[in-house]
Design an enzyme around this catalytic site. Structure first.
Site, PDB file in Angstrom:
ATOM      1  N   SER A  40      53.685  63.198  62.227  1.00  0.00           N
ATOM      2  CA  SER A  40      53.092  64.046  63.257  1.00  0.00           C
ATOM      3  C   SER A  40      52.261  65.192  62.691  1.00  0.00           C
ATOM      4  O   SER A  40      51.316  65.652  63.342  1.00  0.00           O
ATOM      5  CB  SER A  40      54.187  64.608  64.167  1.00  0.00           C
ATOM      6  N   HIS A 248      55.447  72.527  65.288  1.00  0.00           N
ATOM      7  CA  HIS A 248      54.304  71.820  64.703  1.00  0.00           C
ATOM      8  C   HIS A 248      53.105  72.771  64.702  1.00  0.00           C
ATOM      9  O   HIS A 248      53.041  73.683  65.535  1.00  0.00           O
ATOM     10  CB  HIS A 248      53.949  70.571  65.509  1.00  0.00           C
TER      11      HIS A 248
END
Length: 267
Positions: A40, A248
């Site tokens: 990711s 993230h």
């Protein structure tokens, strides 16, 4: 290396028109083949602007491979990175994109092998001691078994793409020592534990890059002062409406990942 603040990111996007056409630019024909592998952090989870064709892989048109390719007209990007990918997934589902004609390979992977999502969930929902135990176990794995597994993957990449430059970009520390994280806050002990795991992942990746030599880019210094929950975050904090993006990079974070990669490619 140039660093991009959130304001600079917005200005740069407006200047070059990336919101409208970066995907096409990144895929423009060039003389060199660039293959992006990984999880990711490679695919761009947290940046938004996802390519609907990528489905659950959630490849953003503003991930660091796309941003770097857009800055290098001589590269044609083939992005096969995928959210949630482990080392085994990269080997099984992504290495087929490589060939003897591949010139550049970039990679960020290993966090899912160290149970990143499960550890984050534990630290958000359980006690300080539970979070500490979870991060301790995974830190030990990251500095031991993960090193061997990553080195083996780098060797496989070299076998499939023997002429390629291989650049491995690591993970930054995720959370600032102080500041609000949003809907669910984190104690000082939990923040310390999570950053120790981030350090273990970085050091394990560095050790693997020495064992099976590839270029390693340590992102911790780049993101220092810009962790989640701080005053100028390049990493998303806790948003209960978008749990996949928690811890993230945000758009500014991916611009700075791309800047770090460009610093290697242009040196």
């Amino acid at each position: 290396m140039r660093r991009f603040t959130s304001a600079a990111v917005a200005a740069l996007m407006a200047f070059v028109g990336m919101e409208a056409g970066l995907g096409a630019t990144a895929q423009a024909a060039g003389e060199k083949e660039y293959v992006a592998l990984g999880d990711s952090y490679s695919s761009g989870v947290g940046a938004g602007y996802y390519d609907t064709a990528s489905g659950d892989c959630k490849r953003s048109q503003l991930n660091y491979p796309a941003l770097s390719a857009a800055a290098h007209a001589d590269y044609t990007l083939k992005d096969v990175s995928c959210s949630g990918a482990t080392i085994a997934d990269v080997r099984a589902n992504q290495l087929s994109a490589l060939s003897s004609g591949t010139d550049l390979v970039t990679l960020t992977v290993g966090g899912n092998d160290a149970q990143f999502a499960s550890v984050v969930e534990a630290c958000l929902t359980q006690s300080d001691s539970y979070c500490g135990t979870a991060t301790q176990w995974m830190s030990y794995y990251a500095q031991n078994q993960l090193v061997t597994e990553l080195a083996g993957l780098y060797k496989d990449i070299k076998t499939r793409a023997p002429q390629a430059e291989i650049v491995v970009l690591g993970y930054p520390q995720t959370v600032a020592a102080t500041g609000s994280c949003g809907a669910i806050d984190l104690s000082s002990a939990k923040r310390t534990s999570m950053n120790k795991l981030a350090d273990a992942l970085a050091e394990g990746t560095r050790a693997a890059s020495v064992k099976e030599p590839v270029t390693f880019v340590d992102m911790r210094a780049t993101f220092k002062g810009h962790e989640a929950c701080g005053s100028d975050p390049w990493i998303n904090g806790v948003d209960l409406t978008d749990l996949t993006s928690v811890f993230h990079p945000n758009l500014a974070g991916y611009f700075n990942y791309a800047a770090a990669l460009n610093n290697v490619l242009d040196s």
